[in-house]
Design a protein around this motif. Structure first.
Motif, PDB file in Angstrom:
ATOM      1  N   GLY A 124     -11.445  -6.897 -10.844  1.00 12.38           N
ATOM      2  CA  GLY A 124     -10.954  -7.126  -9.479  1.00 12.38           C
ATOM      3  C   GLY A 124      -9.582  -7.768  -9.465  1.00 12.38           C
ATOM      4  N   VAL A 125      -9.389  -8.762 -10.314  1.00 12.22           N
ATOM      5  CA  VAL A 125      -8.094  -9.444 -10.376  1.00 12.22           C
ATOM      6  C   VAL A 125      -7.010  -8.489 -10.858  1.00 12.22           C
ATOM      7  CG1 VAL A 125      -6.837 -11.254 -11.610  1.00 12.22           C
ATOM      8  CG2 VAL A 125      -9.057 -11.754 -10.615  1.00 12.22           C
ATOM      9  N   GLU A 126      -7.320  -7.669 -11.866  1.00 12.31           N
ATOM     10  CA  GLU A 126      -6.342  -6.693 -12.377  1.00 12.31           C
ATOM     11  C   GLU A 126      -5.895  -5.742 -11.266  1.00 12.31           C
ATOM     12  OE1 GLU A 126      -5.092  -6.053 -15.530  1.00 12.31           O
ATOM     13  OE2 GLU A 126      -6.263  -7.439 -16.739  1.00 12.31           O
ATOM     14  N   MET A 127      -6.861  -5.207 -10.527  1.00 13.73           N
ATOM     15  CA  MET A 127      -6.528  -4.233  -9.477  1.00 13.73           C
ATOM     16  C   MET A 127      -5.704  -4.879  -8.360  1.00 13.73           C
ATOM     17  SD  MET A 127      -7.515  -1.234 -10.254  1.00 13.73           S
ATOM     18  CE  MET A 127      -7.329  -0.461  -8.688  1.00 13.73           C
ATOM     19  N   VAL A 128      -6.127  -6.027  -7.914  1.00 11.42           N
ATOM     20  CA  VAL A 128      -5.444  -6.684  -6.790  1.00 11.42           C
ATOM     21  C   VAL A 128      -4.040  -7.121  -7.184  1.00 11.42           C
ATOM     22  CG1 VAL A 128      -5.490  -8.704  -5.288  1.00 11.42           C
ATOM     23  CG2 VAL A 128      -7.559  -7.364  -5.623  1.00 11.42           C
ATOM     24  N   THR A 129      -3.898  -7.768  -8.338  1.00  5.75           N
ATOM     25  CA  THR A 129      -2.579  -8.295  -8.703  1.00  5.75           C
ATOM     26  C   THR A 129      -1.577  -7.190  -8.993  1.00  5.75           C
ATOM     27  OG1 THR A 129      -3.287  -8.556 -11.004  1.00  5.75           O
ATOM     28  CG2 THR A 129      -3.409 -10.489  -9.587  1.00  5.75           C
ATOM     29  N   THR A 130      -1.994  -6.133  -9.685  1.00  2.00           N
ATOM     30  CA  THR A 130      -1.030  -5.064  -9.970  1.00  2.00           C
ATOM     31  C   THR A 130      -0.594  -4.369  -8.688  1.00  2.00           C
ATOM     32  OG1 THR A 130      -2.857  -3.536 -10.460  1.00  2.00           O
ATOM     33  CG2 THR A 130      -1.803  -4.636 -12.328  1.00  2.00           C
ATOM     34  N   THR A 131      -1.522  -4.168  -7.759  1.00  2.00           N
ATOM     35  CA  THR A 131      -1.163  -3.534  -6.493  1.00  2.00           C
ATOM     36  C   THR A 131      -0.247  -4.437  -5.669  1.00  2.00           C
ATOM     37  OG1 THR A 131      -3.274  -2.373  -6.520  1.00  2.00           O
ATOM     38  CG2 THR A 131      -2.097  -2.414  -4.434  1.00  2.00           C
ATOM     39  N   LEU A 132      -0.550  -5.736  -5.637  1.00  2.00           N
ATOM     40  CA  LEU A 132       0.295  -6.663  -4.880  1.00  2.00           C
ATOM     41  C   LEU A 132       1.693  -6.793  -5.489  1.00  2.00           C
ATOM     42  CD1 LEU A 132      -2.154  -9.552  -3.907  1.00  2.00           C
ATOM     43  CD2 LEU A 132      -1.126  -7.828  -2.413  1.00  2.00           C
ATOM     44  N   VAL A 133       1.770  -6.849  -6.803  1.00  2.00           N
ATOM     45  CA  VAL A 133       3.088  -6.949  -7.448  1.00  2.00           C
ATOM     46  C   VAL A 133       3.904  -5.691  -7.182  1.00  2.00           C
ATOM     47  CG1 VAL A 133       4.244  -7.010  -9.703  1.00  2.00           C
ATOM     48  CG2 VAL A 133       2.411  -8.612  -9.205  1.00  2.00           C
ATOM     49  N   GLY A 134       3.278  -4.528  -7.292  1.00  2.00           N
ATOM     50  CA  GLY A 134       3.988  -3.283  -6.992  1.00  2.00           C
ATOM     51  C   GLY A 134       4.458  -3.231  -5.547  1.00  2.00           C
ATOM     52  N   THR A 135       3.599  -3.641  -4.625  1.00  2.00           N
ATOM     53  CA  THR A 135       3.967  -3.642  -3.209  1.00  2.00           C
ATOM     54  C   THR A 135       5.113  -4.618  -2.943  1.00  2.00           C
ATOM     55  OG1 THR A 135       1.688  -3.090  -2.633  1.00  2.00           O
ATOM     56  CG2 THR A 135       3.070  -3.940  -0.875  1.00  2.00           C
ATOM     57  N   ALA A 136       5.051  -5.795  -3.540  1.00  2.00           N
ATOM     58  CA  ALA A 136       6.113  -6.790  -3.337  1.00  2.00           C
ATOM     59  C   ALA A 136       7.445  -6.297  -3.901  1.00  2.00           C
ATOM     60  CB  ALA A 136       5.717  -8.109  -3.985  1.00  2.00           C
ATOM     61  N   LEU A 137       7.414  -5.669  -5.071  1.00  2.00           N
ATOM     62  CA  LEU A 137       8.653  -5.116  -5.636  1.00  2.00           C
ATOM     63  C   LEU A 137       9.228  -4.023  -4.729  1.00  2.00           C
ATOM     64  CD1 LEU A 137       7.834  -4.844  -9.435  1.00  2.00           C
ATOM     65  CD2 LEU A 137       9.565  -6.282  -8.381  1.00  2.00           C
ATOM     66  N   GLY A 138       8.360  -3.147  -4.252  1.00  2.00           N
ATOM     67  CA  GLY A 138       8.814  -2.095  -3.351  1.00  2.00           C
ATOM     68  C   GLY A 138       9.365  -2.646  -2.054  1.00  2.00           C
ATOM     69  N   TYR A 139       8.716  -3.661  -1.505  1.00  2.00           N
ATOM     70  CA  TYR A 139       9.185  -4.275  -0.267  1.00  2.00           C
ATOM     71  C   TYR A 139      10.560  -4.913  -0.477  1.00  2.00           C
ATOM     72  CZ  TYR A 139       9.349  -7.271   3.851  1.00  2.00           C
ATOM     73  OH  TYR A 139       9.735  -7.890   5.014  1.00  2.00           O
ATOM     74  N   GLY A 140      10.707  -5.629  -1.593  1.00  2.00           N
ATOM     75  CA  GLY A 140      11.994  -6.255  -1.889  1.00  2.00           C
ATOM     76  C   GLY A 140      13.105  -5.227  -2.042  1.00  2.00           C
TER      77      GLY A 140
END
Length: 122
Positions: A50-66
């Motif tokens: 669960g942590v792997e899925m959530v963190t990788t998706t959040l990091v990717g989303t944050a990079l894309g947003y930035g």
């Protein structure tokens, strides 16, 4: 015999018994595998997944947003990087479930797992 002598002798005896148990443990000294004799519990594995899925998706989303904010291309890069983060999460979960998470690179991990399963080196 004083209390200190009793304590040191009982600790020495305990230490000797622990060393003997460690030598007899199955999987000891087999390539330094982290999964060795004590496999992770189901709850621990589920939490890690669960942590792997959530963190990788959040990091990717944050990079894309930035990048979207910087380049003014809302929302395209956020969507692309969110999907890339999700794909990275799925890849990490696959490696965890298959027991390939102790080597760098999926190809090396698969080769190492084959070598660990084939003790004769064939």
């Amino acid at each position: 015999m004083t209390d200190d002598d009793k304590t040191s002798s009982s600790l020495g005896d305990l230490d000797a018994r622990l060393k003997a148990l460690r030598k007899d443990a199955p999987g000891e000294g087999q390539g330094g595998s982290r999964r060795g004799p004590m496999n992770p519990s189901g709850v621990g594995l589920a939490t890690r997944i669960g942590v792997e899925m959530v963190t990788t998706t959040l990091v990717g989303t944050a990079l894309g947003y930035g990048l979207d904010k910087w380049l003014g291309s809302m929302p395209w890069l956020m969507i692309v990087f969110m999907l890339l983060g999700g794909a990275a999460g799925v890849s990490n979960v696959y490696r965890v479930v298959k027991g390939l998470d102790d080597s760098v690179g999926l190809g090396r991990a698969i080769e190492r797992k084959k070598q660990d399963n084939d003790p004769e080196g064939q």
